[in-house]
Structure formats: structure tokens, C-alpha cells
Design a protein around this motif. Structure first.
Motif, mmCIF file in Angstrom:
data_model
loop_
_atom_site.group_PDB
_atom_site.id
_atom_site.type_symbol
_atom_site.label_atom_id
_atom_site.label_comp_id
_atom_site.label_asym_id
_atom_site.label_seq_id
_atom_site.Cartn_x
_atom_site.Cartn_y
_atom_site.Cartn_z
ATOM 1 N N MET A 1 -43.348 72.851 58.507
ATOM 2 C CA MET A 1 -42.502 71.970 57.741
ATOM 3 C C MET A 1 -42.633 70.565 58.306
ATOM 4 O O MET A 1 -42.754 70.383 59.515
ATOM 5 N N THR A 2 -42.603 69.594 57.422
ATOM 6 C CA THR A 2 -42.613 68.202 57.846
ATOM 7 C C THR A 2 -41.303 67.541 57.437
ATOM 8 O O THR A 2 -40.648 67.982 56.487
ATOM 9 N N MET A 3 -40.940 66.505 58.162
ATOM 10 C CA MET A 3 -39.733 65.749 57.848
ATOM 11 C C MET A 3 -40.121 64.279 57.745
ATOM 12 O O MET A 3 -40.831 63.750 58.597
ATOM 13 N N ARG A 4 -39.662 63.638 56.694
ATOM 14 C CA ARG A 4 -39.890 62.209 56.505
ATOM 15 C C ARG A 4 -38.523 61.538 56.414
ATOM 16 O O ARG A 4 -37.692 61.927 55.587
ATOM 17 N N LEU A 5 -38.272 60.544 57.260
ATOM 18 C CA LEU A 5 -37.002 59.833 57.260
ATOM 19 C C LEU A 5 -37.163 58.498 56.550
ATOM 20 O O LEU A 5 -38.194 57.838 56.684
ATOM 21 N N ARG A 6 -36.119 58.116 55.818
ATOM 22 C CA ARG A 6 -36.144 56.847 55.086
ATOM 23 C C ARG A 6 -34.778 56.190 55.224
ATOM 24 O O ARG A 6 -33.739 56.858 55.158
ATOM 25 N N TYR A 7 -34.782 54.881 55.400
ATOM 26 C CA TYR A 7 -33.542 54.118 55.551
ATOM 27 C C TYR A 7 -33.577 52.925 54.625
ATOM 28 O O TYR A 7 -34.601 52.232 54.531
ATOM 29 N N GLU A 8 -32.470 52.686 53.941
ATOM 30 C CA GLU A 8 -32.352 51.541 53.041
ATOM 31 C C GLU A 8 -31.164 50.699 53.477
ATOM 32 O O GLU A 8 -30.031 51.195 53.473
ATOM 33 N N PRO A 9 -31.380 49.445 53.851
ATOM 34 C CA PRO A 9 -30.276 48.598 54.287
ATOM 35 C C PRO A 9 -29.170 48.441 53.245
ATOM 36 O O PRO A 9 -28.025 48.164 53.592
ATOM 37 N N SER A 10 -29.497 48.647 51.971
ATOM 38 C CA SER A 10 -28.474 48.555 50.928
ATOM 39 C C SER A 10 -27.521 49.755 50.945
ATOM 40 O O SER A 10 -26.470 49.726 50.319
ATOM 41 N N ASP A 11 -27.891 50.808 51.655
ATOM 42 C CA ASP A 11 -27.041 51.990 51.835
ATOM 43 C C ASP A 11 -27.019 52.275 53.345
ATOM 44 O O ASP A 11 -27.581 53.260 53.819
ATOM 45 N N PRO A 12 -26.382 51.384 54.114
ATOM 46 C CA PRO A 12 -26.602 51.331 55.562
ATOM 47 C C PRO A 12 -26.009 52.463 56.390
ATOM 48 O O PRO A 12 -26.359 52.598 57.557
ATOM 49 N N TYR A 13 -25.167 53.270 55.811
ATOM 50 C CA TYR A 13 -24.533 54.331 56.601
ATOM 51 C C TYR A 13 -25.345 55.620 56.645
ATOM 52 O O TYR A 13 -25.009 56.525 57.399
ATOM 53 N N VAL A 14 -26.395 55.720 55.833
ATOM 54 C CA VAL A 14 -27.096 57.004 55.718
ATOM 55 C C VAL A 14 -28.593 56.890 55.948
ATOM 56 O O VAL A 14 -29.196 55.832 55.804
ATOM 57 N N VAL A 15 -29.155 58.034 56.298
ATOM 58 C CA VAL A 15 -30.597 58.226 56.414
ATOM 59 C C VAL A 15 -30.958 59.316 55.423
ATOM 60 O O VAL A 15 -30.256 60.322 55.315
ATOM 61 N N ARG A 16 -32.024 59.118 54.700
ATOM 62 C CA ARG A 16 -32.505 60.147 53.784
ATOM 63 C C ARG A 16 -33.619 60.910 54.488
ATOM 64 O O ARG A 16 -34.585 60.311 54.956
ATOM 65 N N ALA A 17 -33.469 62.204 54.557
ATOM 66 C CA ALA A 17 -34.453 63.060 55.219
ATOM 67 C C ALA A 17 -35.074 63.968 54.170
ATOM 68 O O ALA A 17 -34.370 64.736 53.514
ATOM 69 N N ALA A 18 -36.384 63.858 53.995
ATOM 70 C CA ALA A 18 -37.110 64.708 53.045
ATOM 71 C C ALA A 18 -37.879 65.753 53.841
ATOM 72 O O ALA A 18 -38.654 65.421 54.737
ATOM 73 N N PHE A 19 -37.626 67.012 53.519
ATOM 74 C CA PHE A 19 -38.280 68.135 54.195
ATOM 75 C C PHE A 19 -39.271 68.774 53.233
ATOM 76 O O PHE A 19 -38.924 69.094 52.098
ATOM 77 N N THR A 20 -40.492 68.950 53.699
ATOM 78 C CA THR A 20 -41.551 69.537 52.885
ATOM 79 C C THR A 20 -42.171 70.696 53.642
ATOM 80 O O THR A 20 -42.549 70.555 54.803
ATOM 81 N N VAL A 21 -42.271 71.831 52.970
ATOM 82 C CA VAL A 21 -42.939 72.984 53.562
ATOM 83 C C VAL A 21 -44.439 72.722 53.502
ATOM 84 O O VAL A 21 -44.950 72.194 52.509
ATOM 85 N N LEU A 22 -45.141 73.063 54.573
ATOM 86 C CA LEU A 22 -46.591 72.875 54.590
ATOM 87 C C LEU A 22 -47.222 73.571 53.393
ATOM 88 O O LEU A 22 -46.756 74.611 52.950
ATOM 89 N N ASP A 23 -48.268 72.998 52.859
ATOM 90 C CA ASP A 23 -48.973 73.502 51.674
ATOM 91 C C ASP A 23 -48.129 73.407 50.410
ATOM 92 O O ASP A 23 -48.310 74.180 49.473
ATOM 93 N N SER A 24 -47.175 72.469 50.390
ATOM 94 C CA SER A 24 -46.347 72.260 49.210
ATOM 95 C C SER A 24 -46.183 70.760 49.001
ATOM 96 O O SER A 24 -46.166 69.991 49.948
#
Length: 116
Positions: A1-24
Motif C-alpha cells: 500500500m502507498t500513502m500520498r499526503l496533500r495539504y492545502e493552505p485554504s483548508d489549513p486544519y487538515v491533511v488529505r491522505a490517499a491510500f492506494t493498494v499496490l497494483d491498483s
């Protein structure tokens, strides 16, 4: 599984974490409080759907992220070093404690009321 983190200063209290299963190509995105993620590097935090804690208390090498949606549970072990580096970059954009200066309250209220 991989994890990609994303942050947007316009929504400063949160981090978006996208989880992807390998081969998907399909990712599952979770919204995690930035403070929860930062505090979880130091000790166990969180209740309910998301909990974060060091693998060994006060050991910065790895972090557990426990996701508990109604359909099941996932315990993920991620690099504490990578999370710490990511959070450092978010704090360069919006320092912790300064989030309110980056929130557009009028736009947020309009969106909540269905006008945006």
C-alpha cells in the motif's frame, strides 16, 4: 500500500491522505487533522475513526495510523521521518496556531448553507 499526503493552505486544519493498494489505480482518501498527525508522532492520539501513535513511544522512526471505518479496520505503518518532513513543509506554508488567518469564513459558510 502507498500513502500520498496533500495539504492545502485554504483548508489549513487538515491533511488529505490517499491510500492506494499496490497494483491498483483506485485510491481511498481520508481527511486527517494536521494537529492529530503531528501529535501522533510524539504519543498516542485520536479517538473514533482515526488514531495515530509512534510504533514505540517516542521513537520517531515509524508511526501507526489506525483507520476504523464502519466496514472494517486498517492498521498502517508509515515512515515517521516522511510524515515529519511533510508536516514541516505544511508549517512553512501555514504555521501551527496561525490557521484562522487562512480560512475564508464567508466561503465556508456559503458552502455549508448550499450557496457555494
Amino acid at each position: 500500500m502507498t500513502m500520498r499526503l496533500r495539504y492545502e493552505p485554504s483548508d489549513p486544519y487538515v491533511v488529505r491522505a490517499a491510500f492506494t493498494v499496490l497494483d491498483s489505480d483506485e485510491a481511498v482518501e481520508w481527511i486527517i487533522g494536521r494537529d492529530l498527525l503531528a501529535d501522533g508522532l510524539k504519543g498516542p492520539v485520536g479517538e473514533g475513526d482515526i488514531q495515530v501513535r509512534p510504533v514505540i513511544d517516542h521513537d520517531p522512526r515509524d508511526v501507526y495510523i489506525l483507520l476504523s471505518p464502519p466496514a472494517g479496520t486498517a492498521l498502517l505503518r508509515v515512515s515517521g521521518r516522511d510524515v515529519r518532513a511533510f508536516l514541516y513543509e505544511t508549517e512553512e506554508l501555514v504555521p501551527r496556531g496561525a490557521e484562522t488567518g487562512h480560512v475564508d469564513l464567508d466561503a465556508s459558510l456559503a458552502q455549508l448553507l448550499g450557496g457555494g
